[in-house]
Write a protein that holds these residues in place. Structure first.
Motif, short mmCIF file in Angstrom:
data_model
loop_
_atom_site.label_atom_id
_atom_site.label_comp_id
_atom_site.label_asym_id
_atom_site.label_seq_id
_atom_site.Cartn_x
_atom_site.Cartn_y
_atom_site.Cartn_z
N SER A 57 32.95 44.52 37.75
CA SER A 57 33.85 43.39 38.01
C SER A 57 33.58 42.85 39.41
N PRO A 58 33.56 41.54 39.58
CA PRO A 58 33.29 40.99 40.91
C PRO A 58 34.41 41.33 41.89
N ILE A 59 34.05 41.44 43.14
CA ILE A 59 35.00 41.69 44.22
C ILE A 59 34.86 40.54 45.21
N HIS A 60 35.96 39.88 45.52
CA HIS A 60 35.97 38.77 46.48
C HIS A 60 37.04 39.06 47.52
N ASN A 61 36.71 38.85 48.79
CA ASN A 61 37.63 39.10 49.89
C ASN A 61 37.61 37.92 50.85
N PHE A 62 38.70 37.75 51.57
CA PHE A 62 38.68 36.84 52.71
C PHE A 62 39.46 37.50 53.83
N ASP A 63 39.07 37.20 55.06
CA ASP A 63 39.78 37.75 56.21
C ASP A 63 39.57 36.85 57.42
N GLY A 64 40.28 37.18 58.46
CA GLY A 64 40.17 36.50 59.74
C GLY A 64 40.49 37.50 60.83
N GLY A 65 40.01 37.23 62.01
CA GLY A 65 40.28 38.17 63.08
C GLY A 65 39.72 37.73 64.41
N PHE A 66 39.64 38.71 65.30
CA PHE A 66 39.20 38.49 66.67
C PHE A 66 38.13 39.51 67.05
N THR A 67 37.22 39.09 67.91
CA THR A 67 36.27 40.00 68.53
C THR A 67 36.45 39.88 70.04
N TYR A 68 36.30 41.01 70.73
CA TYR A 68 36.42 41.02 72.19
C TYR A 68 35.20 41.72 72.77
N LEU A 69 34.43 41.00 73.57
CA LEU A 69 33.22 41.52 74.18
C LEU A 69 33.57 42.21 75.50
N LEU A 70 33.49 43.54 75.52
CA LEU A 70 33.79 44.29 76.73
C LEU A 70 32.67 44.16 77.75
N ASN A 71 31.42 44.20 77.27
CA ASN A 71 30.24 43.97 78.10
C ASN A 71 29.10 43.60 77.15
N ASP A 72 27.88 43.49 77.67
CA ASP A 72 26.75 43.06 76.84
C ASP A 72 26.40 44.03 75.72
N GLU A 73 26.87 45.27 75.81
CA GLU A 73 26.53 46.30 74.81
C GLU A 73 27.70 46.78 73.98
N LEU A 74 28.92 46.31 74.23
CA LEU A 74 30.09 46.87 73.56
C LEU A 74 31.08 45.77 73.14
N GLN A 75 31.43 45.77 71.85
CA GLN A 75 32.36 44.77 71.31
C GLN A 75 33.40 45.45 70.43
N LEU A 76 34.64 45.02 70.54
CA LEU A 76 35.74 45.49 69.69
C LEU A 76 36.12 44.37 68.73
N LEU A 78 39.09 43.21 65.45
CA LEU A 78 40.31 43.44 64.68
C LEU A 78 40.42 42.31 63.67
N SER A 79 40.68 42.66 62.40
CA SER A 79 40.80 41.64 61.37
C SER A 79 41.84 42.05 60.33
N ALA A 80 42.29 41.08 59.59
CA ALA A 80 43.21 41.30 58.47
C ALA A 80 42.81 40.33 57.37
N GLY A 81 43.01 40.77 56.12
CA GLY A 81 42.61 39.91 55.03
C GLY A 81 43.16 40.35 53.71
N LYS A 82 42.61 39.78 52.67
CA LYS A 82 43.10 40.03 51.32
C LYS A 82 41.92 40.19 50.37
N SER A 83 42.02 41.21 49.53
CA SER A 83 41.05 41.41 48.46
C SER A 83 41.61 40.74 47.22
N VAL A 84 40.80 39.95 46.55
CA VAL A 84 41.25 39.22 45.38
C VAL A 84 40.39 39.66 44.19
N ARG A 85 41.01 40.33 43.24
CA ARG A 85 40.33 40.78 42.03
C ARG A 85 41.07 40.23 40.83
N ALA A 86 40.40 40.26 39.73
CA ALA A 86 41.01 39.74 38.50
C ALA A 86 42.23 40.56 38.09
#
Length: 104
Positions: A57-76, A78-86
């Motif tokens: 069965s197909p799986i479809h999701n959507f989400d939105g969120g934020f990324t925070y760049l601590l430095n050139d090598e490290l990123q955090l 956070l997202s939230a979303g919804k899985s939509v299945r039949a």
């Protein structure tokens, strides 16, 4: 595929697949995203993603969120979303950390 629309706005898409050994079928995956830089460290995004195949069965999701760049090598992120299945839908929250190993 990725494109910078402006200094702050970007769009991206991905299409791929993998062979699931237990099903003996190819499962196709897709993503599409829009990202917006709020400043040098903080960005926000929305995306749709999922998979489909004749074997599952197909799986479809959507989400939105934020990324925070601590430095050139490290990123955090956070997202939230919804899985939509039949047969059902579910909400989710996700967080992560990305590390770039630049000396490899």
């Amino acid at each position: 595929l990725s494109s910078s629309v402006s200094d702050r706005l970007s769009i991206s898409a991905n299409l791929g697949g993998f062979n699931d050994g237990s099903l003996g079928k190819i499962i196709y995956i897709y993503t599409g995203a829009i990202g917006l830089s709020l400043n040098d460290e903080l960005s926000t995004f929305i995306e749709v993603y999922g998979n489909f195949s004749s074997a599952i069965s197909p799986i479809h999701n959507f989400d939105g969120g934020f990324t925070y760049l601590l430095n050139d090598e490290l990123q955090l992120d956070l997202s939230a979303g919804k899985s939509v299945r039949a047969v059902s839908t579910s909400w989710f929250i996700s967080s992560g950390i990305s590390i770039r190993f630049s000396n490899i």
